[in-house]
Design a protein around this motif. Structure first.
Motif: not given
Length: 532
Positions: A225-227, A237-246
């Motif tokens: 994830x990226x935040x 404020x926002x968490x991005x979960x679009x990747x399937x790897x680190x």
């Protein structure tokens, strides 16, 4: 000279025999026992007979006190023997025994005093040696510090260097580095403190990034994830979960509210970074429900985070990377991006068409980092082949230059605003290069640990994150400025993976660090004026 000496498990024994009507006295200072004490033996001979000397061992004190102390003890014990002689010639053993016990008690008291002095000296030496070791410029600091503390040793060392013509250059180096050490003892003009922690990732954080003009930071984590975080509140404020790897890297667009991330799934993605600044209001509950909510506060807080899973565009497919993407960055203008991968290549992409424009080949091993110049179409790529390359896209045909200034993996390379390149490596060094003449480094900074993804502020301060959990600050001339505090209560508990500066003076935090302890820390660093 060691203060505690080498241990000797066998106590020292001294014996003396004198024949032919002469009287003799023999003294021996023995080695220390397991507890660090010292043994002393005294033997007295009578005419025509031999008498074994008495031995005292395990007394507190130093085992070896040097040639001068040995000579003093011999003189004192010799005078003590002269005092014994009249008693022994008198024929009675009781006066002799009493006198001997009295002498040994005096010896024991003297060694106790020496032991106390020994411990005091050791504490002082540890204090003197410990202070500069934390603020070292090079790895040879303990030797240089010893020269600085003891002026006589320093002078004798310099005289030896002067007598040997082949060592003159080494003498100049020593004096220059010693002057740096001396300057490190002066009162620092930099004040740094830990201001805020950003916690929430479930795995190590690879990179932290800041956005100009907005009080937010972005983090890329191995938890896929990226935040985006608010600097002033410390809230996600926002968490991005679009990747399937680190997620290995994160960079904000120079002007737009979009973010570029590179991942272990061999892709780079751009996603919308629109954040909700308002704190979600809680619904009305009964007092019992409010109590349960307080007990489950951390879980409730996680459920309120806005989650995004769909990217605006993705850089992959034919002509793309075939292995982990370790870094990605925007070129000036934001219409093109550069990505670096473990497949030994970097690729220049067009953002609008999502097509690869130029594959950058030539590195012999996996790439570790890539960054773009803030205002010119220049890119530097770093690799595990101990080199970094400068790519020039200002002409239709890209030009490349190879630089071999390091001996191990080059972990990061960044541009400064005054056209310099700063490179960090696993060989524990950081080098500053002039962009117009990169034949040799302008400055080499020697550290005591491997260097990770460093950052340079607008005023030219290099923040260096280390594997040993420390963060050090240097200027572009190689002068040490400060070391950020690290104790059991503040600082990272595992390696520091990356740092990032922000130029937003309205915030209490202007330096951020990420580590594999799953935390991101915000530091308030009061930097000296630029002309310093």
């Amino acid at each position: 000279m060691p203060l505690d000496g080498a241990s000797s498990k066998q106590p020292a024994v001294a014996a003396s025999s004198v024949s032919g009507g002469a009287t003799g006295v023999s003294t021996t200072a023995g080695g220390s026992g397991p507890a660090g004490g010292a043994g002393v033996g005294v033997g007295v001979g009578t005419p025509g007979s031999g008498v074994a000397g008495a031995t005292a061992g395990g007394v507190s004190g130093a085992s070896v006190m040097g040639k001068q102390l040995t000579a003093k003890r011999s003189l004192k014990l010799g005078s003590l023997a002269e005092d014994i002689m009249p008693g022994t010639l008198g024929g009675g053993e009781e006066p002799f025994r009493a006198r001997l016990h009295h002498l040994f008690s005096q010896i024991e008291k003297e060694f106790e005093i020496l032991h106390v002095e020994n411990m005091s000296l050791r504490e002082k030496l540890e204090a003197v040696a410990g202070t500069p070791r934390d603020s070292t410029v090079g790895e040879r600091l303990p030797l240089q510090d010893a020269f600085e503390v003891d002026g006589s040793v320093n002078k004798s060392f310099k005289s030896k260097l002067g007598s040997a013509g082949s060592k003159v250059k080494a003498g100049h180096k020593l004096r220059a580095q010693t002057s740096r050490i001396v300057s490190s003892f002066k009162a620092q003009s930099v004040v740094s403190s830990l201001v805020r922690e950003f916690c929430g990732h479930k795995d190590g954080v690879w990179q932290v990034s800041t956005k100009a003009g907005q009080p937010i930071i972005g983090t890329a984590s191995a938890d896929h994830s990226a935040c985006i975080w608010g600097i002033d509140t410390g809230r996600c404020l926002l968490q991005y979960q679009g990747h399937s790897g680190s997620v290995n890297s994160i960079k904000f667009h120079p002007t737009r509210d979009i973010v570029l991330t590179g991942s272990g799934d061999a892709t780079a993605q751009i996603w919308q970074a629109a954040v909700n600044w308002e704190v979600p209001a809680r619904k009305g509950h009964s007092s019992e429900e409010e109590l349960e909510e307080e007990e489950e506060g951390p879980y409730e807080e996680k459920e309120r985070i806005d989650v995004l899973r769909t990217p605006l565009c993705e850089f992959s497919g034919p002509g793309g990377h075939t292995a982990v993407v370790v870094a990605a960055d925007w070129l000036p203008g934001g219409d093109q991006v550069i990505t670096a991968s473990w497949d030994r290549t970097a690729i220049l992409w067009d953002v609008e068409t999502r097509e690869p424009l130029h594959p950058l080949c030539g590195h012999d091993h996996e790439l570790t980092h890539a960054s773009a110049h803030p205002s010119q179409r220049l890119v530097v790529t770093a690799s595990r082949d101990s080199t970094f390359r400068l790519w020039d896209f200002r002409d239709p045909i890209p030009a490349v230059s190879v630089f071999q200034g390091h001996t191990e993996n080059v972990t990061s390379t960044v541009f400064t605003r005054d056209d310099k390149v700063v490179s960090g490596s696993d060989d524990r060094s950081v080098k500053v290069w002039e962009l117009r003449n990169m034949r040799s480094a302008l400055t080499t900074i020697r550290t005591d640990s491997a260097v990770n993804r460093l950052a340079v502020s607008a005023s030219g301060v290099i923040a260096i994150p280390h594997d040993n959990r420390h963060i050090r600050l240097f200027d572009l001339n190689g002068q040490r400025i400060a070391r950020l505090p690290r104790t059991s209560r503040q600082g990272h508990r595992r390696m520091v993976s990356a740092v990032a500066w922000t130029e937003d003076i309205s915030s209490n935090c202007n330096l951020f660090s990420s580590g594999f302890d799953r935390r991101v820390l915000g530091w308030g660093v009061c930097l000296p004026p630029k002309d310093n």
